[in-house]
Design a protein around this motif. Structure first.
Motif, PDB file in Angstrom:
ATOM      1  N   SER A 268       0.777  -0.797  -0.029  1.00 59.94           N
ATOM      2  CA  SER A 268      -0.114  -0.053   0.032  1.00 59.94           C
ATOM      3  C   SER A 268       1.175   1.135  -0.140  1.00 59.94           C
ATOM      4  N   LEU A 269       0.271   2.225  -0.812  1.00 60.18           N
ATOM      5  CA  LEU A 269       0.850   3.455  -0.580  1.00 60.18           C
ATOM      6  C   LEU A 269       0.698   4.343   0.142  1.00 60.18           C
ATOM      7  N   PRO A 270       0.810   5.403   1.079  1.00 69.58           N
ATOM      8  CA  PRO A 270       0.937   6.298   1.997  1.00 69.58           C
ATOM      9  C   PRO A 270      -0.263   7.011   2.346  1.00 69.58           C
ATOM     10  N   SER A 330       4.667  -0.667  -6.795  1.00 70.96           N
ATOM     11  CA  SER A 330       6.049  -1.844  -6.512  1.00 70.96           C
ATOM     12  C   SER A 330       7.390  -0.334  -7.134  1.00 70.96           C
ATOM     13  N   ALA A 331       7.356   1.213  -6.653  1.00 73.97           N
ATOM     14  CA  ALA A 331       8.787   1.881  -7.284  1.00 73.97           C
ATOM     15  C   ALA A 331       8.872   2.497  -5.247  1.00 73.97           C
ATOM     16  N   ALA A 332       8.224   1.708  -4.214  1.00 75.85           N
ATOM     17  CA  ALA A 332       8.121   2.732  -3.035  1.00 75.85           C
ATOM     18  C   ALA A 332       9.207   2.586  -2.314  1.00 75.85           C
ATOM     19  N   LEU A 333      10.071   1.206  -2.690  1.00 78.13           N
ATOM     20  CA  LEU A 333      10.975   1.705  -1.744  1.00 78.13           C
ATOM     21  C   LEU A 333      12.230   1.502  -2.532  1.00 78.13           C
ATOM     22  N   LEU A 334      12.238   2.224  -3.361  1.00 81.39           N
ATOM     23  CA  LEU A 334      13.031   2.225  -4.596  1.00 81.39           C
ATOM     24  C   LEU A 334      13.054   4.433  -4.178  1.00 81.39           C
ATOM     25  N   LYS A 335      11.771   5.016  -4.309  1.00 82.00           N
ATOM     26  CA  LYS A 335      12.035   6.519  -3.541  1.00 82.00           C
ATOM     27  C   LYS A 335      12.008   6.703  -2.996  1.00 82.00           C
ATOM     28  N   ASN A 336      11.926   5.781  -1.425  1.00 87.78           N
ATOM     29  CA  ASN A 336      12.754   5.730   0.175  1.00 87.78           C
ATOM     30  C   ASN A 336      14.018   5.895   0.147  1.00 87.78           C
ATOM     31  N   ALA A 337      14.416   5.308  -0.931  1.00 88.02           N
ATOM     32  CA  ALA A 337      15.592   5.154  -0.619  1.00 88.02           C
ATOM     33  C   ALA A 337      16.665   6.238  -1.919  1.00 88.02           C
ATOM     34  N   TYR A 338      15.848   6.788  -2.790  1.00 89.33           N
ATOM     35  CA  TYR A 338      16.877   7.439  -3.958  1.00 89.33           C
ATOM     36  C   TYR A 338      16.405   8.448  -4.427  1.00 89.33           C
TER      37      TYR A 338
END
Length: 567
Positions: A268-270, A330-338
Protein backbone atom coordinates in the motif's frame (compact mmCIF):
# COMPACT_ATOMS: atom_id res chain seq x y z
CA UNK A 1 33.08 -7.07 -27.07
CA UNK A 2 30.39 -9.71 -27.55
CA UNK A 3 26.88 -8.43 -27.02
CA UNK A 4 23.64 -10.25 -27.77
CA UNK A 5 21.48 -7.35 -28.83
CA UNK A 6 17.85 -6.97 -29.78
CA UNK A 7 18.50 -4.56 -32.65
CA UNK A 8 15.88 -2.45 -34.37
CA UNK A 9 16.26 -0.77 -37.75
CA UNK A 10 14.36 2.48 -37.40
CA UNK A 11 12.69 4.53 -40.09
CA UNK A 12 12.93 8.30 -40.10
CA UNK A 13 9.33 8.64 -38.92
CA UNK A 14 9.91 6.19 -36.06
CA UNK A 15 12.80 8.31 -34.85
CA UNK A 16 10.91 11.59 -34.80
CA UNK A 17 10.99 13.04 -31.26
CA UNK A 18 7.67 13.20 -29.44
CA UNK A 19 8.25 15.60 -26.61
CA UNK A 20 11.69 17.12 -26.99
CA UNK A 21 14.15 18.24 -29.61
CA UNK A 22 16.71 15.48 -30.11
CA UNK A 23 20.19 16.04 -31.48
CA UNK A 24 21.48 13.81 -34.28
CA UNK A 25 24.83 12.97 -35.79
CA UNK A 26 25.25 12.81 -39.55
CA UNK A 27 27.51 9.90 -40.53
CA UNK A 28 28.98 9.89 -44.01
CA UNK A 29 32.03 8.52 -45.72
CA UNK A 30 33.40 6.15 -48.30
CA UNK A 31 34.65 2.60 -48.69
CA UNK A 32 37.68 2.90 -50.95
CA UNK A 33 38.39 0.24 -53.59
CA UNK A 34 34.95 -1.32 -53.22
CA UNK A 35 34.66 -4.12 -55.78
CA UNK A 36 31.55 -5.75 -57.17
CA UNK A 37 31.84 -8.96 -55.17
CA UNK A 38 32.17 -7.13 -51.87
CA UNK A 39 29.34 -4.76 -52.80
CA UNK A 40 27.02 -7.71 -53.42
CA UNK A 41 28.05 -9.43 -50.18
CA UNK A 42 27.74 -6.32 -48.02
CA UNK A 43 25.71 -3.52 -49.65
CA UNK A 44 25.35 -1.47 -46.47
CA UNK A 45 26.90 -0.42 -43.17
CA UNK A 46 25.03 -0.65 -39.86
CA UNK A 47 25.51 2.02 -37.19
CA UNK A 48 24.18 1.33 -33.71
CA UNK A 49 24.11 2.93 -30.30
CA UNK A 50 23.00 2.10 -26.76
CA UNK A 51 19.97 2.93 -24.68
CA UNK A 52 20.89 3.23 -21.01
CA UNK A 53 17.45 2.03 -19.86
CA UNK A 54 17.54 -1.21 -21.85
CA UNK A 55 20.91 -3.02 -22.02
CA UNK A 56 19.62 -5.65 -24.46
CA UNK A 57 18.37 -3.04 -26.91
CA UNK A 58 20.31 -0.87 -29.31
CA UNK A 59 19.08 1.52 -31.95
CA UNK A 60 20.44 0.88 -35.42
CA UNK A 61 20.31 2.47 -38.83
CA UNK A 62 21.61 1.03 -42.08
CA UNK A 63 23.50 3.21 -44.52
CA UNK A 64 23.22 1.86 -48.06
CA UNK A 65 26.47 1.90 -50.04
CA UNK A 66 26.48 3.65 -53.38
CA UNK A 67 28.33 1.95 -56.25
CA UNK A 68 31.30 4.27 -55.68
CA UNK A 69 31.47 3.19 -52.01
CA UNK A 70 30.01 6.36 -50.53
CA UNK A 71 27.35 6.34 -47.80
CA UNK A 72 25.39 8.80 -45.68
CA UNK A 73 22.92 8.43 -42.81
CA UNK A 74 21.99 10.02 -39.49
CA UNK A 75 21.43 8.66 -36.02
CA UNK A 76 19.58 10.47 -33.18
CA UNK A 77 21.45 10.91 -29.91
CA UNK A 78 20.15 10.72 -26.35
CA UNK A 79 23.30 12.12 -24.69
CA UNK A 80 25.72 14.96 -25.43
CA UNK A 81 28.21 12.39 -26.74
CA UNK A 82 27.85 8.64 -27.31
CA UNK A 83 29.68 5.59 -28.53
CA UNK A 84 28.56 4.46 -31.99
CA UNK A 85 29.28 0.96 -33.30
CA UNK A 86 30.03 0.39 -36.99
CA UNK A 87 29.40 -3.05 -38.48
CA UNK A 88 30.25 -3.56 -42.13
CA UNK A 89 28.44 -6.72 -43.15
CA UNK A 90 29.85 -8.69 -40.21
CA UNK A 91 33.32 -8.31 -41.75
CA UNK A 92 34.90 -5.36 -39.95
CA UNK A 93 33.82 -3.39 -36.88
CA UNK A 94 34.83 -0.32 -34.97
CA UNK A 95 33.68 1.93 -32.14
CA UNK A 96 33.76 5.71 -32.38
CA UNK A 97 32.58 8.67 -30.33
CA UNK A 98 29.88 10.93 -31.76
CA UNK A 99 28.07 14.10 -30.83
CA UNK A 100 25.78 16.49 -32.64
CA UNK A 101 27.35 17.40 -35.95
CA UNK A 102 28.99 15.40 -38.73
CA UNK A 103 31.36 12.44 -38.70
CA UNK A 104 33.17 11.36 -41.86
CA UNK A 105 34.60 7.83 -42.00
CA UNK A 106 36.86 6.38 -44.67
CA UNK A 107 38.36 2.91 -44.95
CA UNK A 108 40.06 0.90 -47.68
CA UNK A 109 38.43 -2.41 -48.62
CA UNK A 110 41.82 -3.74 -49.74
CA UNK A 111 43.19 -3.22 -46.21
CA UNK A 112 40.42 -5.09 -44.36
CA UNK A 113 41.83 -7.80 -42.05
CA UNK A 114 45.35 -6.43 -42.59
CA UNK A 115 45.56 -3.57 -40.08
CA UNK A 116 44.27 -2.72 -36.61
CA UNK A 117 43.87 0.93 -37.63
CA UNK A 118 41.64 0.57 -40.66
CA UNK A 119 39.35 3.56 -40.18
CA UNK A 120 40.11 7.24 -40.71
CA UNK A 121 37.90 9.93 -39.17
CA UNK A 122 37.14 13.57 -39.89
CA UNK A 123 34.59 15.91 -38.34
CA UNK A 124 33.38 15.93 -34.72
CA UNK A 125 35.60 14.06 -32.26
CA UNK A 126 38.01 13.19 -35.09
CA UNK A 127 41.02 13.49 -32.80
CA UNK A 128 39.59 11.10 -30.22
CA UNK A 129 38.42 8.62 -32.84
CA UNK A 130 41.72 8.51 -34.72
CA UNK A 131 43.71 8.11 -31.48
CA UNK A 132 41.42 5.54 -29.84
CA UNK A 133 42.97 2.52 -31.65
CA UNK A 134 46.41 3.64 -30.41
CA UNK A 135 45.05 3.76 -26.84
CA UNK A 136 43.59 0.25 -27.21
CA UNK A 137 46.94 -1.07 -28.47
CA UNK A 138 48.82 0.42 -25.52
CA UNK A 139 46.19 -0.74 -23.04
CA UNK A 140 46.30 -4.28 -24.45
CA UNK A 141 50.09 -4.33 -24.20
CA UNK A 142 50.04 -3.16 -20.55
CA UNK A 143 47.30 -5.57 -19.48
CA UNK A 144 49.07 -8.44 -21.25
CA UNK A 145 52.30 -7.66 -19.39
CA UNK A 146 50.52 -7.65 -16.02
CA UNK A 147 48.17 -10.63 -16.02
CA UNK A 148 47.18 -10.14 -12.37
CA UNK A 149 45.52 -6.86 -13.37
CA UNK A 150 44.70 -8.04 -16.89
CA UNK A 151 43.45 -11.41 -18.09
CA UNK A 152 43.56 -13.02 -14.61
CA UNK A 153 41.95 -10.11 -12.75
CA UNK A 154 38.49 -11.64 -12.35
CA UNK A 155 39.92 -14.90 -11.00
CA UNK A 156 41.06 -13.27 -7.75
CA UNK A 157 39.20 -9.96 -7.47
CA UNK A 158 35.94 -11.19 -5.89
CA UNK A 159 37.69 -13.55 -3.48
CA UNK A 160 39.48 -10.74 -1.63
CA UNK A 161 38.40 -8.71 1.34
CA UNK A 162 36.74 -5.39 0.58
CA UNK A 163 39.83 -3.28 1.33
CA UNK A 164 42.01 -5.47 -0.92
CA UNK A 165 39.37 -5.43 -3.65
CA UNK A 166 39.34 -1.62 -3.61
CA UNK A 167 43.13 -1.59 -3.89
CA UNK A 168 43.01 -3.99 -6.85
CA UNK A 169 40.48 -1.76 -8.62
CA UNK A 170 42.71 1.26 -8.08
CA UNK A 171 45.75 -0.58 -9.42
CA UNK A 172 43.88 -1.75 -12.53
CA UNK A 173 42.53 1.76 -13.15
CA UNK A 174 46.04 3.24 -12.81
CA UNK A 175 47.42 0.66 -15.25
CA UNK A 176 44.79 1.56 -17.85
CA UNK A 177 45.50 5.28 -17.25
CA UNK A 178 49.13 4.64 -18.17
CA UNK A 179 48.04 3.76 -21.71
CA UNK A 180 46.45 7.20 -22.00
CA UNK A 181 49.48 8.89 -20.44
CA UNK A 182 51.70 7.20 -23.04
CA UNK A 183 49.79 8.94 -25.84
CA UNK A 184 49.81 12.29 -24.05
CA UNK A 185 53.56 12.09 -23.44
CA UNK A 186 54.00 11.25 -27.12
CA UNK A 187 52.24 14.48 -28.07
CA UNK A 188 49.06 12.75 -29.26
CA UNK A 189 46.47 14.61 -27.24
CA UNK A 190 42.69 14.96 -27.42
CA UNK A 191 40.44 16.33 -24.71
CA UNK A 192 37.57 14.19 -25.97
CA UNK A 193 39.73 11.04 -25.84
CA UNK A 194 40.80 11.83 -22.28
CA UNK A 195 37.17 12.30 -21.22
CA UNK A 196 36.14 9.11 -23.02
CA UNK A 197 38.88 6.93 -21.53
CA UNK A 198 38.45 8.37 -18.02
CA UNK A 199 34.75 7.61 -18.25
CA UNK A 200 35.42 4.02 -19.36
CA UNK A 201 37.86 3.46 -16.49
CA UNK A 202 35.63 5.02 -13.83
CA UNK A 203 32.58 3.13 -15.06
CA UNK A 204 34.43 -0.19 -15.10
CA UNK A 205 35.65 0.35 -11.52
CA UNK A 206 32.14 1.22 -10.32
CA UNK A 207 30.66 -1.77 -12.17
CA UNK A 208 33.18 -4.19 -10.67
CA UNK A 209 32.70 -2.78 -7.18
CA UNK A 210 28.94 -3.31 -7.39
CA UNK A 211 29.45 -6.83 -8.73
CA UNK A 212 31.74 -7.48 -5.78
CA UNK A 213 29.08 -6.21 -3.40
CA UNK A 214 26.33 -8.27 -5.03
CA UNK A 215 28.36 -11.48 -5.18
CA UNK A 216 29.65 -11.20 -1.62
CA UNK A 217 26.43 -9.82 -0.09
CA UNK A 218 28.52 -6.91 1.04
CA UNK A 219 27.02 -3.51 1.86
CA UNK A 220 29.13 -0.59 0.66
CA UNK A 221 29.50 2.67 2.56
CA UNK A 222 27.47 5.86 2.10
CA UNK A 223 30.29 7.53 0.14
CA UNK A 224 30.42 4.59 -2.27
CA UNK A 225 26.65 4.68 -2.60
CA UNK A 226 26.74 8.32 -3.68
CA UNK A 227 29.59 7.69 -6.15
CA UNK A 228 27.79 4.75 -7.72
CA UNK A 229 24.82 6.96 -8.59
CA UNK A 230 26.88 9.17 -10.90
CA UNK A 231 26.22 7.31 -14.13
CA UNK A 232 23.68 9.52 -15.93
CA UNK A 233 26.55 11.44 -17.51
CA UNK A 234 28.18 11.83 -20.90
CA UNK A 235 29.65 10.11 -22.83
CA UNK A 236 27.14 7.26 -23.07
CA UNK A 237 29.18 4.09 -23.58
CA UNK A 238 28.46 0.38 -23.40
CA UNK A 239 30.51 0.31 -20.19
CA UNK A 240 28.21 2.96 -18.75
CA UNK A 241 25.18 0.86 -19.68
CA UNK A 242 26.74 -2.06 -17.79
CA UNK A 243 27.35 0.24 -14.83
CA UNK A 244 23.73 1.39 -14.87
CA UNK A 245 22.51 -2.21 -15.09
CA UNK A 246 24.58 -3.26 -12.09
CA UNK A 247 23.44 -0.15 -10.22
CA UNK A 248 19.84 -1.19 -10.72
CA UNK A 249 20.55 -4.66 -9.28
CA UNK A 250 22.50 -3.09 -6.42
CA UNK A 251 19.81 -0.49 -5.71
CA UNK A 252 16.96 -3.01 -5.69
CA UNK A 253 18.83 -5.17 -3.19
CA UNK A 254 19.87 -2.26 -0.98
CA UNK A 255 16.45 -0.59 -0.94
CA UNK A 256 14.87 -3.86 0.21
CA UNK A 257 17.55 -4.47 2.84
CA UNK A 258 17.34 -0.96 4.27
CA UNK A 259 13.54 -0.70 4.24
CA UNK A 260 11.71 -1.04 7.56
CA UNK A 261 10.21 -4.50 7.89
CA UNK A 262 6.68 -3.07 7.92
CA UNK A 263 7.20 -1.42 4.53
CA UNK A 264 8.95 -4.24 2.62
CA UNK A 265 5.78 -6.00 1.68
CA UNK A 266 3.24 -3.40 2.69
CA UNK A 267 1.37 -3.49 -0.61
CA UNK A 268 0.00 0.00 0.00
CA UNK A 269 0.98 3.64 -0.37
CA UNK A 270 0.95 6.31 2.35
CA UNK A 271 -2.36 8.16 2.37
CA UNK A 272 -0.76 11.48 1.38
CA UNK A 273 0.64 9.88 -1.79
CA UNK A 274 -2.73 8.35 -2.62
CA UNK A 275 -4.36 11.73 -2.10
CA UNK A 276 -1.81 13.32 -4.45
CA UNK A 277 -2.56 10.73 -7.13
CA UNK A 278 -6.29 11.33 -6.70
CA UNK A 279 -5.80 15.09 -7.14
CA UNK A 280 -3.84 14.45 -10.32
CA UNK A 281 -5.95 11.76 -11.99
CA UNK A 282 -9.54 12.25 -10.78
CA UNK A 283 -11.46 14.96 -12.57
CA UNK A 284 -13.55 16.94 -11.95
CA UNK A 285 -13.11 17.57 -8.23
CA UNK A 286 -15.28 19.98 -6.31
CA UNK A 287 -13.65 22.69 -4.22
CA UNK A 288 -14.70 20.83 -1.08
CA UNK A 289 -13.01 17.66 -2.34
CA UNK A 290 -9.87 19.60 -3.21
CA UNK A 291 -9.75 21.08 0.30
CA UNK A 292 -10.18 17.67 1.94
CA UNK A 293 -7.44 16.15 -0.19
CA UNK A 294 -5.05 19.02 0.59
CA UNK A 295 -5.70 18.51 4.30
CA UNK A 296 -4.93 14.78 4.04
CA UNK A 297 -1.71 15.54 2.16
CA UNK A 298 -0.71 18.04 4.84
CA UNK A 299 -1.58 15.77 7.81
CA UNK A 300 -0.23 12.54 6.19
CA UNK A 301 -2.88 10.54 8.04
CA UNK A 302 -6.66 10.08 8.02
CA UNK A 303 -9.49 9.30 10.38
CA UNK A 304 -12.25 6.84 9.40
CA UNK A 305 -14.41 9.51 7.82
CA UNK A 306 -11.54 10.82 5.73
CA UNK A 307 -10.56 7.28 4.73
CA UNK A 308 -14.11 6.61 3.49
CA UNK A 309 -14.00 9.87 1.56
CA UNK A 310 -10.61 9.06 0.02
CA UNK A 311 -11.74 5.56 -0.97
CA UNK A 312 -14.85 6.91 -2.66
CA UNK A 313 -12.98 9.53 -4.68
CA UNK A 314 -10.23 7.02 -5.55
CA UNK A 315 -12.75 4.71 -7.22
CA UNK A 316 -13.67 7.48 -9.65
CA UNK A 317 -10.16 7.27 -11.06
CA UNK A 318 -11.00 3.91 -12.65
CA UNK A 319 -8.43 1.59 -14.23
CA UNK A 320 -6.04 4.43 -15.10
CA UNK A 321 -5.57 5.48 -11.48
CA UNK A 322 -5.42 1.85 -10.33
CA UNK A 323 -2.62 1.09 -12.83
CA UNK A 324 -0.60 4.14 -11.79
CA UNK A 325 -1.11 3.47 -8.08
CA UNK A 326 -0.01 -0.15 -8.49
CA UNK A 327 3.13 0.98 -10.28
CA UNK A 328 3.84 3.51 -7.52
CA UNK A 329 3.48 0.73 -4.94
CA UNK A 330 6.06 -1.36 -6.78
CA UNK A 331 8.48 1.59 -6.86
CA UNK A 332 7.91 2.71 -3.27
CA UNK A 333 11.04 1.11 -1.79
CA UNK A 334 13.26 2.68 -4.45
CA UNK A 335 11.67 6.09 -3.91
CA UNK A 336 12.36 5.84 -0.19
CA UNK A 337 16.05 5.12 -0.82
CA UNK A 338 16.98 7.20 -3.88
CA UNK A 339 16.35 10.55 -5.52
CA UNK A 340 17.41 12.67 -8.50
CA UNK A 341 18.69 11.11 -11.75
CA UNK A 342 19.41 7.79 -9.99
CA UNK A 343 15.74 7.45 -9.05
CA UNK A 344 14.58 8.62 -12.48
CA UNK A 345 16.73 5.91 -14.04
CA UNK A 346 15.50 3.19 -11.68
CA UNK A 347 11.82 4.02 -12.22
CA UNK A 348 12.08 4.40 -16.01
CA UNK A 349 14.20 1.25 -16.41
CA UNK A 350 11.74 -0.73 -14.31
CA UNK A 351 8.86 0.43 -16.51
CA UNK A 352 10.71 -0.39 -19.74
CA UNK A 353 11.70 -3.80 -18.41
CA UNK A 354 8.05 -4.61 -17.68
CA UNK A 355 6.44 -3.40 -20.93
CA UNK A 356 5.26 -6.96 -21.54
CA UNK A 357 3.02 -6.79 -18.44
CA UNK A 358 0.94 -3.86 -19.64
CA UNK A 359 -1.73 -3.32 -22.27
CA UNK A 360 -1.36 -0.51 -24.79
CA UNK A 361 -3.64 1.75 -22.75
CA UNK A 362 -1.76 1.02 -19.53
CA UNK A 363 1.59 1.71 -21.21
CA UNK A 364 0.31 5.05 -22.47
CA UNK A 365 -0.90 6.10 -19.01
CA UNK A 366 2.26 4.97 -17.21
CA UNK A 367 4.57 6.56 -19.79
CA UNK A 368 2.88 9.95 -19.34
CA UNK A 369 2.92 9.60 -15.54
CA UNK A 370 6.57 8.56 -15.27
CA UNK A 371 7.85 11.08 -17.79
CA UNK A 372 6.16 13.90 -15.93
CA UNK A 373 8.45 13.20 -12.96
CA UNK A 374 11.69 13.13 -15.00
CA UNK A 375 14.09 16.06 -15.34
CA UNK A 376 17.25 14.49 -16.76
CA UNK A 377 17.04 15.17 -20.49
CA UNK A 378 19.11 12.17 -21.57
CA UNK A 379 16.98 9.77 -19.53
CA UNK A 380 13.79 11.33 -20.87
CA UNK A 381 14.96 10.90 -24.46
CA UNK A 382 15.95 7.30 -23.72
CA UNK A 383 12.48 6.57 -22.35
CA UNK A 384 10.85 8.32 -25.31
CA UNK A 385 12.74 6.07 -27.73
CA UNK A 386 11.81 2.86 -25.96
CA UNK A 387 8.16 3.87 -25.66
CA UNK A 388 7.92 4.78 -29.34
CA UNK A 389 9.38 1.42 -30.31
CA UNK A 390 7.01 -0.35 -27.95
CA UNK A 391 3.81 1.22 -29.34
CA UNK A 392 4.74 1.72 -32.99
CA UNK A 393 2.84 -1.46 -33.95
CA UNK A 394 -0.23 -0.56 -31.91
CA UNK A 395 -2.56 -0.69 -34.93
CA UNK A 396 -1.38 -4.21 -35.79
CA UNK A 397 -1.81 -5.24 -32.15
CA UNK A 398 -5.35 -3.88 -32.02
CA UNK A 399 -6.22 -5.69 -35.26
CA UNK A 400 -4.79 -8.94 -33.90
CA UNK A 401 -6.72 -8.64 -30.64
CA UNK A 402 -9.93 -8.36 -32.67
CA UNK A 403 -9.34 -11.70 -34.42
CA UNK A 404 -11.31 -14.50 -32.68
CA UNK A 405 -9.22 -17.59 -31.98
CA UNK A 406 -10.20 -21.25 -32.13
CA UNK A 407 -8.41 -24.56 -32.08
CA UNK A 408 -7.27 -24.18 -35.72
CA UNK A 409 -4.58 -21.49 -36.09
CA UNK A 410 -5.78 -18.19 -37.57
CA UNK A 411 -3.53 -15.56 -39.10
CA UNK A 412 -3.69 -12.48 -36.87
CA UNK A 413 -0.83 -10.59 -38.58
CA UNK A 414 1.38 -11.34 -41.59
CA UNK A 415 3.10 -14.68 -40.93
CA UNK A 416 1.73 -14.96 -37.38
CA UNK A 417 -0.83 -17.70 -36.69
CA UNK A 418 -2.44 -18.14 -33.27
CA UNK A 419 -4.85 -20.60 -31.66
CA UNK A 420 -6.42 -21.46 -28.32
CA UNK A 421 -8.75 -24.26 -27.33
CA UNK A 422 -10.48 -25.96 -24.40
CA UNK A 423 -9.65 -29.34 -25.97
CA UNK A 424 -7.46 -31.89 -24.17
CA UNK A 425 -3.91 -30.61 -24.51
CA UNK A 426 -2.42 -33.84 -25.82
CA UNK A 427 -5.01 -34.50 -28.52
CA UNK A 428 -5.02 -30.84 -29.58
CA UNK A 429 -1.23 -30.75 -30.03
CA UNK A 430 -1.39 -33.98 -32.05
CA UNK A 431 -3.97 -32.39 -34.38
CA UNK A 432 -1.78 -29.31 -34.79
CA UNK A 433 1.24 -31.45 -35.66
CA UNK A 434 -0.79 -33.24 -38.35
CA UNK A 435 -1.57 -29.88 -39.95
CA UNK A 436 2.14 -29.40 -40.59
CA UNK A 437 3.18 -32.89 -41.71
CA UNK A 438 5.84 -32.58 -44.38
CA UNK A 439 7.59 -29.69 -42.60
CA UNK A 440 10.34 -29.64 -40.00
CA UNK A 441 8.98 -28.13 -36.77
CA UNK A 442 11.03 -26.31 -34.15
CA UNK A 443 9.07 -26.27 -30.88
CA UNK A 444 9.65 -23.60 -28.24
CA UNK A 445 7.95 -23.87 -24.85
CA UNK A 446 7.77 -20.43 -23.27
CA UNK A 447 5.99 -18.22 -20.76
CA UNK A 448 5.61 -14.46 -21.10
CA UNK A 449 6.31 -14.01 -17.38
CA UNK A 450 9.59 -15.94 -17.55
CA UNK A 451 12.78 -13.89 -18.08
CA UNK A 452 14.58 -16.70 -19.92
CA UNK A 453 11.59 -17.14 -22.22
CA UNK A 454 11.58 -13.48 -23.24
CA UNK A 455 15.31 -13.70 -23.96
CA UNK A 456 14.53 -16.71 -26.15
CA UNK A 457 11.91 -14.71 -28.03
CA UNK A 458 14.44 -12.00 -28.83
CA UNK A 459 16.78 -14.63 -30.29
CA UNK A 460 14.07 -16.63 -32.10
CA UNK A 461 13.63 -13.98 -34.78
CA UNK A 462 17.33 -14.09 -35.63
CA UNK A 463 17.30 -17.90 -35.68
CA UNK A 464 14.27 -17.85 -37.99
CA UNK A 465 16.38 -16.05 -40.61
CA UNK A 466 19.15 -18.67 -40.34
CA UNK A 467 17.02 -21.69 -41.31
CA UNK A 468 15.01 -22.61 -44.45
CA UNK A 469 11.70 -20.79 -44.94
CA UNK A 470 9.68 -24.02 -44.82
CA UNK A 471 10.74 -24.75 -41.23
CA UNK A 472 7.82 -24.07 -38.89
CA UNK A 473 8.44 -22.37 -35.57
CA UNK A 474 5.77 -23.69 -33.18
CA UNK A 475 5.53 -21.64 -29.99
CA UNK A 476 3.71 -23.25 -27.06
CA UNK A 477 2.84 -20.68 -24.42
CA UNK A 478 2.62 -22.75 -21.24
CA UNK A 479 0.70 -21.25 -18.33
CA UNK A 480 2.22 -21.83 -14.89
CA UNK A 481 -0.31 -23.87 -12.86
CA UNK A 482 0.75 -22.00 -9.70
CA UNK A 483 0.05 -18.56 -11.15
CA UNK A 484 -3.30 -16.94 -10.18
CA UNK A 485 -4.14 -16.51 -13.88
CA UNK A 486 -4.40 -20.28 -14.15
CA UNK A 487 -7.56 -20.47 -12.06
CA UNK A 488 -9.02 -16.95 -12.26
CA UNK A 489 -10.95 -16.56 -15.53
CA UNK A 490 -10.59 -12.76 -15.68
CA UNK A 491 -6.83 -12.87 -15.04
CA UNK A 492 -6.50 -15.71 -17.54
CA UNK A 493 -8.11 -13.54 -20.22
CA UNK A 494 -5.70 -10.74 -19.37
CA UNK A 495 -2.75 -13.11 -19.83
CA UNK A 496 -4.09 -14.17 -23.22
CA UNK A 497 -4.34 -10.53 -24.33
CA UNK A 498 -0.78 -9.83 -23.21
CA UNK A 499 0.39 -13.01 -24.99
CA UNK A 500 -1.22 -11.89 -28.24
CA UNK A 501 0.11 -8.36 -27.88
CA UNK A 502 3.66 -9.54 -27.19
CA UNK A 503 3.78 -11.93 -30.15
CA UNK A 504 2.55 -9.31 -32.63
CA UNK A 505 4.68 -6.52 -31.14
CA UNK A 506 7.84 -8.64 -31.54
CA UNK A 507 6.82 -10.02 -34.96
CA UNK A 508 7.33 -13.65 -33.90
CA UNK A 509 6.34 -15.30 -37.18
CA UNK A 510 5.18 -18.89 -36.88
CA UNK A 511 2.33 -20.70 -35.15
CA UNK A 512 1.44 -19.92 -31.54
CA UNK A 513 -0.69 -22.01 -29.18
CA UNK A 514 -1.87 -20.87 -25.75
CA UNK A 515 -1.93 -23.80 -23.32
CA UNK A 516 -3.80 -23.28 -20.07
CA UNK A 517 -2.78 -24.97 -16.81
CA UNK A 518 -4.95 -28.03 -17.45
CA UNK A 519 -3.58 -28.57 -20.94
CA UNK A 520 -0.03 -28.19 -19.64
CA UNK A 521 -0.64 -30.98 -17.13
CA UNK A 522 -2.36 -33.17 -19.76
CA UNK A 523 0.83 -32.96 -21.80
CA UNK A 524 2.86 -34.12 -18.81
CA UNK A 525 4.52 -30.71 -18.43
CA UNK A 526 4.51 -30.51 -14.65
CA UNK A 527 7.90 -29.06 -13.76
CA UNK A 528 8.69 -25.35 -13.23
CA UNK A 529 11.42 -25.67 -15.89
CA UNK A 530 9.01 -26.07 -18.82
CA UNK A 531 9.79 -22.62 -20.24
CA UNK A 532 13.22 -22.92 -21.78
CA UNK A 533 12.70 -26.39 -23.27
CA UNK A 534 12.77 -27.07 -27.00
CA UNK A 535 12.13 -29.88 -29.45
CA UNK A 536 12.53 -30.62 -33.17
CA UNK A 537 9.97 -32.70 -35.08
CA UNK A 538 10.90 -34.17 -38.46
CA UNK A 539 8.73 -33.83 -41.57
CA UNK A 540 7.39 -37.37 -41.00
CA UNK A 541 5.95 -36.34 -37.63
CA UNK A 542 8.54 -38.14 -35.52
CA UNK A 543 10.69 -36.39 -32.93
CA UNK A 544 14.23 -35.68 -34.03
CA UNK A 545 15.06 -34.27 -30.58
CA UNK A 546 13.11 -33.66 -27.37
CA UNK A 547 16.03 -31.69 -25.96
CA UNK A 548 16.99 -29.32 -28.77
CA UNK A 549 19.27 -26.27 -28.41
CA UNK A 550 17.66 -22.96 -27.44
CA UNK A 551 17.34 -20.05 -29.89
CA UNK A 552 20.08 -18.30 -27.93
CA UNK A 553 22.49 -21.08 -29.00
CA UNK A 554 21.86 -19.97 -32.55
CA UNK A 555 24.52 -21.90 -34.43
CA UNK A 556 23.76 -25.16 -32.60
CA UNK A 557 20.01 -24.75 -33.06
CA UNK A 558 20.34 -23.96 -36.77
CA UNK A 559 22.58 -27.00 -37.27
CA UNK A 560 20.15 -29.29 -35.42
CA UNK A 561 17.18 -28.00 -37.43
CA UNK A 562 19.10 -28.50 -40.66
CA UNK A 563 20.03 -32.07 -39.67
CA UNK A 564 16.39 -32.90 -38.94
CA UNK A 565 15.40 -31.61 -42.36
CA UNK A 566 17.74 -34.08 -44.06
CA UNK A 567 16.12 -37.15 -42.50
Amino acid sequence: MNRLIFSLLLTVSALRPVCAQQDSVIIKGKVLNLNGRLYREAPGITFSRNNILAPSTELSVNAALQPDGSFRTSLPLAAASEEIYLDYGGKVFTTFLAKSGEVEITFDADSMFKTSRLFSFKGVNAGANNLYPYFLEQESRLLESNKALGSNFQQTFKNQGLASARQSLLQRANLRQRALAYLLNDGRQSGELTEWVNSLIEDESATLLMEYSLDNFNELGAADDMDLRRFATSPLTYQKVLRATRFREYAVRNSAVKAPASRRNAGSLPVDQIANLVRTYVSPLSQSEEDKLKLIIEKKNVDKQELDFLSGVYKRGGEKLATIANFERSAALLKNAYEGPALEFLVAASFADEFYQYTLAEKKDLYAHIRKGMYNQSLKLSLDELYRMEVKDSSAVKDALAVPLGKVPAEVAPGIWMAESTQNGRSWLEEIQKLYLGRTIYVINWDIYNDLSRDDMESAGFLRRQVPDDVLFLYLHVADPERPQSTDRELNEEERRLWKQYVVRHKLTGTHLFLDAGQVMQLGMRTPAIPGTYAIIRADGRYHSRNAPSPQKMAEAAEAISAAGKK
